[in-house]
Design a protein around this motif. Structure first.
Motif, PDB file in Angstrom:
ATOM      1  N   ALA A  84      -4.874   9.610  12.090  1.00 53.87           N
ATOM      2  CA  ALA A  84      -3.499   9.974  11.736  1.00 53.87           C
ATOM      3  C   ALA A  84      -2.779   8.823  11.037  1.00 53.87           C
ATOM      4  O   ALA A  84      -1.915   9.061  10.187  1.00 53.87           O
ATOM      5  CB  ALA A  84      -2.739  10.383  12.992  1.00 53.87           C
ATOM      6  N   GLY A  85      -3.120   7.582  11.393  1.00 54.64           N
ATOM      7  CA  GLY A  85      -2.490   6.448  10.737  1.00 54.64           C
ATOM      8  C   GLY A  85      -2.945   6.267   9.308  1.00 54.64           C
ATOM      9  O   GLY A  85      -2.174   5.825   8.444  1.00 54.64           O
ATOM     10  N   TRP A  86      -4.185   6.609   9.025  1.00 55.10           N
ATOM     11  CA  TRP A  86      -4.729   6.489   7.666  1.00 55.10           C
ATOM     12  C   TRP A  86      -4.271   7.626   6.764  1.00 55.10           C
ATOM     13  O   TRP A  86      -4.025   7.424   5.579  1.00 55.10           O
ATOM     14  CB  TRP A  86      -6.255   6.478   7.730  1.00 55.10           C
ATOM     15  CG  TRP A  86      -6.828   5.116   7.929  1.00 55.10           C
ATOM     16  CD1 TRP A  86      -6.236   3.919   7.667  1.00 55.10           C
ATOM     17  CD2 TRP A  86      -8.135   4.817   8.433  1.00 55.10           C
ATOM     18  NE1 TRP A  86      -7.070   2.895   7.980  1.00 55.10           N
ATOM     19  CE2 TRP A  86      -8.254   3.392   8.451  1.00 55.10           C
ATOM     20  CE3 TRP A  86      -9.208   5.579   8.862  1.00 55.10           C
ATOM     21  CZ2 TRP A  86      -9.407   2.741   8.882  1.00 55.10           C
ATOM     22  CZ3 TRP A  86     -10.350   4.936   9.294  1.00 55.10           C
ATOM     23  CH2 TRP A  86     -10.446   3.526   9.301  1.00 55.10           C
ATOM     24  N   ARG A  87      -4.169   8.816   7.311  1.00 51.13           N
ATOM     25  CA  ARG A  87      -3.864   9.990   6.496  1.00 51.13           C
ATOM     26  C   ARG A  87      -2.621  10.695   7.051  1.00 51.13           C
ATOM     27  O   ARG A  87      -2.622  11.178   8.184  1.00 51.13           O
ATOM     28  CB  ARG A  87      -5.044  10.968   6.497  1.00 51.13           C
ATOM     29  CG  ARG A  87      -6.281  10.451   5.786  1.00 51.13           C
ATOM     30  CD  ARG A  87      -6.129  10.525   4.273  1.00 51.13           C
ATOM     31  NE  ARG A  87      -7.360  10.122   3.601  1.00 51.13           N
ATOM     32  CZ  ARG A  87      -7.634   8.889   3.218  1.00 51.13           C
ATOM     33  NH1 ARG A  87      -6.735   7.918   3.447  1.00 51.13           N
ATOM     34  NH2 ARG A  87      -8.764   8.600   2.608  1.00 51.13           N
ATOM     35  N   GLU A  88      -1.574  10.772   6.250  1.00 57.00           N
ATOM     36  CA  GLU A  88      -0.344  11.420   6.688  1.00 57.00           C
ATOM     37  C   GLU A  88      -0.575  12.911   6.948  1.00 57.00           C
ATOM     38  O   GLU A  88       0.034  13.497   7.858  1.00 57.00           O
ATOM     39  CB  GLU A  88       0.750  11.247   5.630  1.00 57.00           C
ATOM     40  CG  GLU A  88       2.079  11.870   5.998  1.00 57.00           C
ATOM     41  CD  GLU A  88       2.672  11.288   7.266  1.00 57.00           C
ATOM     42  OE1 GLU A  88       3.434  12.007   7.939  1.00 57.00           O
ATOM     43  OE2 GLU A  88       2.361  10.117   7.603  1.00 57.00           O
ATOM     44  N   SER A  89      -1.467  13.535   6.167  1.00 56.83           N
ATOM     45  CA  SER A  89      -1.749  14.953   6.390  1.00 56.83           C
ATOM     46  C   SER A  89      -2.361  15.186   7.769  1.00 56.83           C
ATOM     47  O   SER A  89      -2.055  16.186   8.437  1.00 56.83           O
ATOM     48  CB  SER A  89      -2.704  15.462   5.306  1.00 56.83           C
ATOM     49  OG  SER A  89      -3.915  14.714   5.310  1.00 56.83           O
ATOM     50  N   GLU A 142       0.964   3.553  14.982  1.00 55.14           N
ATOM     51  CA  GLU A 142       1.886   2.493  14.562  1.00 55.14           C
ATOM     52  C   GLU A 142       1.132   1.227  14.180  1.00 55.14           C
ATOM     53  O   GLU A 142       1.488   0.537  13.225  1.00 55.14           O
ATOM     54  CB  GLU A 142       2.879   2.199  15.686  1.00 55.14           C
ATOM     55  CG  GLU A 142       4.067   1.366  15.271  1.00 55.14           C
ATOM     56  CD  GLU A 142       4.903   2.022  14.190  1.00 55.14           C
ATOM     57  OE1 GLU A 142       5.486   1.290  13.376  1.00 55.14           O
ATOM     58  OE2 GLU A 142       4.953   3.268  14.147  1.00 55.14           O
ATOM     59  N   GLY A 143       0.064   0.910  14.943  1.00 55.16           N
ATOM     60  CA  GLY A 143      -0.725  -0.275  14.632  1.00 55.16           C
ATOM     61  C   GLY A 143      -1.394  -0.182  13.274  1.00 55.16           C
ATOM     62  O   GLY A 143      -1.410  -1.149  12.503  1.00 55.16           O
ATOM     63  N   VAL A 144      -1.962   0.980  12.954  1.00 52.31           N
ATOM     64  CA  VAL A 144      -2.600   1.169  11.640  1.00 52.31           C
ATOM     65  C   VAL A 144      -1.563   1.031  10.528  1.00 52.31           C
ATOM     66  O   VAL A 144      -1.811   0.409   9.492  1.00 52.31           O
ATOM     67  CB  VAL A 144      -3.289   2.555  11.579  1.00 52.31           C
ATOM     68  CG1 VAL A 144      -3.761   2.847  10.161  1.00 52.31           C
ATOM     69  CG2 VAL A 144      -4.468   2.600  12.551  1.00 52.31           C
ATOM     70  N   ARG A 145      -0.391   1.588  10.743  1.00 53.47           N
ATOM     71  CA  ARG A 145       0.649   1.523   9.708  1.00 53.47           C
ATOM     72  C   ARG A 145       1.223   0.120   9.538  1.00 53.47           C
ATOM     73  O   ARG A 145       1.820  -0.180   8.506  1.00 53.47           O
ATOM     74  CB  ARG A 145       1.774   2.505  10.064  1.00 53.47           C
ATOM     75  CG  ARG A 145       1.344   3.963   9.919  1.00 53.47           C
ATOM     76  CD  ARG A 145       2.457   4.905  10.315  1.00 53.47           C
ATOM     77  NE  ARG A 145       2.089   6.298  10.036  1.00 53.47           N
ATOM     78  CZ  ARG A 145       2.859   7.342  10.323  1.00 53.47           C
ATOM     79  NH1 ARG A 145       4.026   7.139  10.919  1.00 53.47           N
ATOM     80  NH2 ARG A 145       2.465   8.563  10.024  1.00 53.47           N
ATOM     81  N   GLN A 146       1.059  -0.722  10.559  1.00 54.78           N
ATOM     82  CA  GLN A 146       1.571  -2.084  10.468  1.00 54.78           C
ATOM     83  C   GLN A 146       0.585  -3.045   9.807  1.00 54.78           C
ATOM     84  O   GLN A 146       0.899  -4.225   9.637  1.00 54.78           O
ATOM     85  CB  GLN A 146       1.909  -2.609  11.867  1.00 54.78           C
ATOM     86  CG  GLN A 146       3.109  -1.934  12.504  1.00 54.78           C
ATOM     87  CD  GLN A 146       4.399  -2.166  11.737  1.00 54.78           C
ATOM     88  OE1 GLN A 146       4.640  -3.249  11.223  1.00 54.78           O
ATOM     89  NE2 GLN A 146       5.223  -1.136  11.643  1.00 54.78           N
ATOM     90  N   ALA A 147      -0.603  -2.564   9.457  1.00 57.51           N
ATOM     91  CA  ALA A 147      -1.567  -3.419   8.761  1.00 57.51           C
ATOM     92  C   ALA A 147      -0.961  -3.907   7.447  1.00 57.51           C
ATOM     93  O   ALA A 147      -0.375  -3.116   6.702  1.00 57.51           O
ATOM     94  CB  ALA A 147      -2.858  -2.650   8.501  1.00 57.51           C
ATOM     95  N   PRO A 148      -1.056  -5.206   7.141  1.00 51.64           N
ATOM     96  CA  PRO A 148      -0.416  -5.760   5.940  1.00 51.64           C
ATOM     97  C   PRO A 148      -0.894  -5.087   4.649  1.00 51.64           C
ATOM     98  O   PRO A 148      -2.084  -5.101   4.339  1.00 51.64           O
ATOM     99  CB  PRO A 148      -0.831  -7.243   5.974  1.00 51.64           C
ATOM    100  CG  PRO A 148      -1.195  -7.508   7.392  1.00 51.64           C
ATOM    101  CD  PRO A 148      -1.757  -6.237   7.924  1.00 51.64           C
ATOM    102  N   ARG A 149       0.012  -4.473   3.925  1.00 47.84           N
ATOM    103  CA  ARG A 149      -0.340  -3.768   2.689  1.00 47.84           C
ATOM    104  C   ARG A 149      -0.854  -4.731   1.623  1.00 47.84           C
ATOM    105  O   ARG A 149      -1.725  -4.378   0.827  1.00 47.84           O
ATOM    106  CB  ARG A 149       0.886  -3.022   2.151  1.00 47.84           C
ATOM    107  CG  ARG A 149       1.388  -1.925   3.063  1.00 47.84           C
ATOM    108  CD  ARG A 149       0.333  -0.838   3.239  1.00 47.84           C
ATOM    109  NE  ARG A 149       0.303  -0.342   4.613  1.00 47.84           N
ATOM    110  CZ  ARG A 149      -0.630   0.426   5.114  1.00 47.84           C
ATOM    111  NH1 ARG A 149      -1.650   0.769   4.373  1.00 47.84           N
ATOM    112  NH2 ARG A 149      -0.581   0.840   6.365  1.00 47.84           N
ATOM    113  N   GLU A 150      -0.297  -5.959   1.593  1.00 45.43           N
ATOM    114  CA  GLU A 150      -0.744  -6.920   0.584  1.00 45.43           C
ATOM    115  C   GLU A 150      -2.224  -7.254   0.761  1.00 45.43           C
ATOM    116  O   GLU A 150      -2.979  -7.319  -0.219  1.00 45.43           O
ATOM    117  CB  GLU A 150       0.089  -8.211   0.671  1.00 45.43           C
ATOM    118  CG  GLU A 150       1.576  -8.010   0.440  1.00 45.43           C
ATOM    119  CD  GLU A 150       2.298  -7.543   1.695  1.00 45.43           C
ATOM    120  OE1 GLU A 150       1.631  -7.413   2.749  1.00 45.43           O
ATOM    121  OE2 GLU A 150       3.516  -7.291   1.606  1.00 45.43           O
TER     122      GLU A 150
END
Length: 252
Positions: A84-89, A142-150
């Motif tokens: 769910a963190g990787w894919r919003e769908s 939440e943890g997956v979404r907090q992974a640094p995008r840079e």
């Protein structure tokens, strides 16, 4: 100064425990043991449970059920949370079901689990799993979404392998969220499995407490309560030390 502060911090839990013990002993003097046993009567009941061999078998069953439910909850909650963190769908599809699990009280699941799985242990494992999955799921998302995008963008540019991305970027981001979820779920799961055994089981710590209650063996109830509390605190302390243990550094 640092040593003095550390010593005071170490003494605070001991002081709190002694204060609680004094309050318990004082309150027990106001009531007969059949209503509120004191520390002495409780320890005597605990010693009798040990001597008669009535402590270890229920304890082993309860720990086994708790471990199974906790492990299944982590696998399901973390696995679904990563997807769910990787894919919003995926998140939009799964979140309502997880929210439903969280909204329905455990007692309702308990009644259904008894009809589905009986009272020999499967129902208790299912209740623990259902109770703990939401915490693992939401923390993982939440943890997956907090992974640094840079860092993720840089990894994509340099074609870093998926395994290295997981180990070097996602796992450090997930660690604090998983640590928090584990600490919350240890206490919640331990209390849930005992409650489930008390209501729906014939074996385990909860069932032994219920039997003692029926026969008005209140010192035994207090003895089991003491065992549950001490084991719960011990598990939390061990988990806290393991989760916050620092690995070897480059200098080592």
């Amino acid at each position: 100064m640092m040593a003095s502060t550390t010593r005071r911090n170490d003494l605070r839990p001991i002081s709190a425990a002694l204060l609680l013990l004094l309050v318990w002993a004082g309150a027990a003097r106001l009531y007969p043991p059949v209503i509120l046993p004191g520390p002495v009567e409780t320890l005597q009941a605990l010693a009798a449970l040990v001597a008669e061999g009535e402590l270890w078998e229920p304890l082993k069953r309860t720990i086994a059920r708790f471990s199974a439910g906790f492990g299944l909850a982590f696998l399901l909650g973390a696995g679904l949370g990563v997807a769910a963190g990787w894919r919003e769908s995926v998140h939009v599809f799964i979140r309502p079901a997880i929210s439903l699990l969280q909204a329905v009280p455990p007692v309702s699941w308990m009644l259904l689990a008894i009809m589905w799985l009986g009272t020999n242990g499967g129902a208790q494992v299912l209740i623990v799993t259902i109770a703990l999955v939401p915490v693992f799921f939401f923390n993982t998302v939440e943890g997956v979404r907090q992974a640094p995008r840079e860092l993720l963008e840089m990894a994509a540019v340099y074609q870093v392998s998926t395994g290295k991305r997981i180990a070097g970027i996602y796992m450090p981001a997930l660690k604090p969220f998983w640590s928090a979820a584990i600490m919350v779920n240890l206490g919640m799961g331990w209390k849930t499995v005992v409650m489930a055994e008390l209501i729906s089981g014939h074996t385990g710590v909860g069932a032994s407490m219920n039997t003692a209650r029926i026969y008005l063996e209140i010192p035994d109830v207090m003895a089991w309560t003491l065992v549950i509390a001490l084991l719960g605190l011990s598990m939390e302390q061990i988990a806290r030390k393991l989760l916050h243990r620092k690995g070897p550094t480059a200098a080592d």
